[in-house]
Scaffold this motif. Structure first.
Motif, short mmCIF file in Angstrom:
data_model
loop_
_atom_site.label_atom_id
_atom_site.label_comp_id
_atom_site.label_asym_id
_atom_site.label_seq_id
_atom_site.Cartn_x
_atom_site.Cartn_y
_atom_site.Cartn_z
N ASP A 105 -4.95 5.71 -0.10
CA ASP A 105 -5.00 5.42 1.34
C ASP A 105 -5.11 6.70 2.15
O ASP A 105 -5.22 7.81 1.61
CB ASP A 105 -3.79 4.58 1.77
CG ASP A 105 -2.49 5.36 1.63
OD1 ASP A 105 -2.52 6.53 1.24
OD2 ASP A 105 -1.42 4.78 1.93
N GLU A 106 -5.06 6.57 3.49
CA GLU A 106 -5.25 7.70 4.38
C GLU A 106 -4.11 8.71 4.32
O GLU A 106 -4.28 9.87 4.72
CB GLU A 106 -5.40 7.21 5.82
CG GLU A 106 -6.60 6.28 6.06
CD GLU A 106 -6.23 4.83 5.84
OE1 GLU A 106 -5.19 4.57 5.20
OE2 GLU A 106 -6.99 3.94 6.29
N PRO A 192 -4.86 5.13 10.19
CA PRO A 192 -4.89 4.06 11.19
C PRO A 192 -4.16 4.43 12.48
O PRO A 192 -3.61 5.53 12.59
CB PRO A 192 -4.18 2.91 10.47
CG PRO A 192 -3.21 3.61 9.57
CD PRO A 192 -3.90 4.86 9.11
N GLN A 295 -4.27 -0.79 13.99
CA GLN A 295 -5.73 -0.73 14.11
C GLN A 295 -6.31 0.21 13.06
O GLN A 295 -5.76 1.27 12.78
CB GLN A 295 -6.09 -0.23 15.52
CG GLN A 295 -7.57 -0.12 15.81
CD GLN A 295 -7.81 0.43 17.22
OE1 GLN A 295 -6.88 0.62 17.98
NE2 GLN A 295 -9.05 0.68 17.54
N LYS A 296 -7.42 -0.19 12.48
CA LYS A 296 -8.12 0.70 11.55
C LYS A 296 -8.80 1.82 12.33
O LYS A 296 -9.28 1.61 13.45
CB LYS A 296 -9.16 -0.08 10.76
CG LYS A 296 -8.57 -1.08 9.77
CD LYS A 296 -9.67 -1.75 8.96
CE LYS A 296 -9.08 -2.71 7.94
NZ LYS A 296 -10.14 -3.37 7.13
N GLU A 307 -6.08 -4.47 11.97
CA GLU A 307 -5.53 -5.03 10.74
C GLU A 307 -4.46 -6.07 11.03
O GLU A 307 -4.32 -7.06 10.30
CB GLU A 307 -4.90 -3.91 9.89
CG GLU A 307 -5.89 -2.88 9.39
CD GLU A 307 -5.21 -1.87 8.48
OE1 GLU A 307 -4.20 -2.23 7.84
OE2 GLU A 307 -5.68 -0.72 8.41
#
Length: 324
Positions: A105-106, A192, A295-296, A307
């Motif tokens: 993930d980020e 995000p 939010q993405k 999301e």
């Protein structure tokens, strides 16, 4: 000749007089029309309820003391937390899918120690004094953070400048009527972005028995009760704000405690009184967050892909249903 009247109740010769019941089982305060009388009777009813509850508690304690080791185990009280409706997205620590998502993930570069957090804290346009002081105190809590006051500059123009200057996160403090009431947290460069409602903000001077100013040591971070997939993502966002290696010599700890989807933030210092006794001293500031949306990508109010969005009428149908 004896007395033909028979025993008189209450004179010691007959059965005791029945105790007068102040509030019969069918009593209803709402049936009283007079407002003052209704309020008075409601207070008396609450007082009687407390007395009965205390008497029952004393009775049970005496029974347990009389039974000793044979006393049954104490019943677990029912609370909203332990009666929580099971969520299908609850994270299992041994789930391979969850481990794979976290590794890709980020926030993976932060947890792999490839990036060092660098935070930009800004405000809504033309902030007032309380919001300014809150941002300054928040900057002393989060290491390597910088405060920038917006002067009509849109967030869409701020974000590219943050990315160009190697900032990893952007925090925006919004206010309403001179009171901080919102927080936007955007992870850079790819998101995000989380939007929180902020309440119960207390600055350092408003906290009783507060400690001295925090030092520059990197604090320890504690994340409590982020159990679902959504809660896991929010917890990782908060963790990515702080350097990965805390300096325990500073004895400072930042806590994000989730309870019923309210996130309580506290900043404390450990006070070691002896080898066995440890106290805590609050340093401040403190505040409470409630997630509104996730939010993405970075902040985009018009074309952003969400999301998760909190919809009160659809999601708040049960008090025992939690999302984090």
């Amino acid at each position: 000749a004896g007395d033909a009247r028979g025993p008189v109740p209450g004179d010691g010769t007959g059965p005791p007089a029945p105790e007068r019941v102040l509030f019969p089982p069918t009593f209803s305060v709402s049936e009283i029309k007079n407002k003052q009388r209704r309020h008075f009777m409601f207070l008396r009813w609450k007082q009687q309820q407390r007395k009965e509850k205390l008497a029952l508690k004393k009775k049970r304690r005496k029974e347990r003391e009389a039974l000793g080791d044979k006393a049954p185990p104490k019943a677990i009280p029912k609370t909203i937390e332990n009666q929580r409706v099971y969520d299908e997205t609850t994270v299992d620590p041994n789930d391979e899918e969850v481990a794979f998502d976290e590794a890709t993930d980020e926030f993976a570069p932060y947890f792999n120690r490839q990036t060092v957090p660098k935070i930009l804290i800004t405000t809504s346009d033309r902030p007032r004094g309380r919001t300014v002081r809150f941002c300054e105190q928040l900057a002393t809590v989060i290491p390597n953070s910088h405060v920038y006051y917006r002067r009509g500059l849109a967030l869409k123009r701020i974000i590219p400048q943050c990315i160009a200057r190697d900032f990893t996160d952007l925090i925006v403090i919004n206010e309403d009527r001179k009171i901080p009431n919102g927080l936007v947290l955007s992870h850079l460069p790819d998101g995000p972005t989380a939007h929180f409602r902020m309440s119960s903000v207390r600055l350092r001077k408003e906290i009783k028995r507060k400690g001295k100013e925090p030092t520059e040591h990197v604090p320890e971070v504690i994340l409590n009760n982020f159990t679902t997939r959504l809660g896991h993502s929010i917890g990782r966002m908060f963790a990515a704000l702080f350097p990965h290696d805390p300096q325990f010599i500073g004895r400072q700890v930042a806590t994000f405690h989730n309870q019923r989807d309210y996130i309580f933030f506290r900043f404390h210092r450990y006070i070691f009184k002896s080898e066995k006794k440890v106290g805590i001293q609050e340093l401040g500031p403190r505040f409470t967050l409630k997630l509104r949306s996730l939010q993405k990508g970075t902040f985009d109010s018009k074309f952003g892909e969400y999301e998760w969005i909190h919809k009160r009428r659809e999601m708040d149908t049960s008090r025992r249903k939690f999302h984090l």
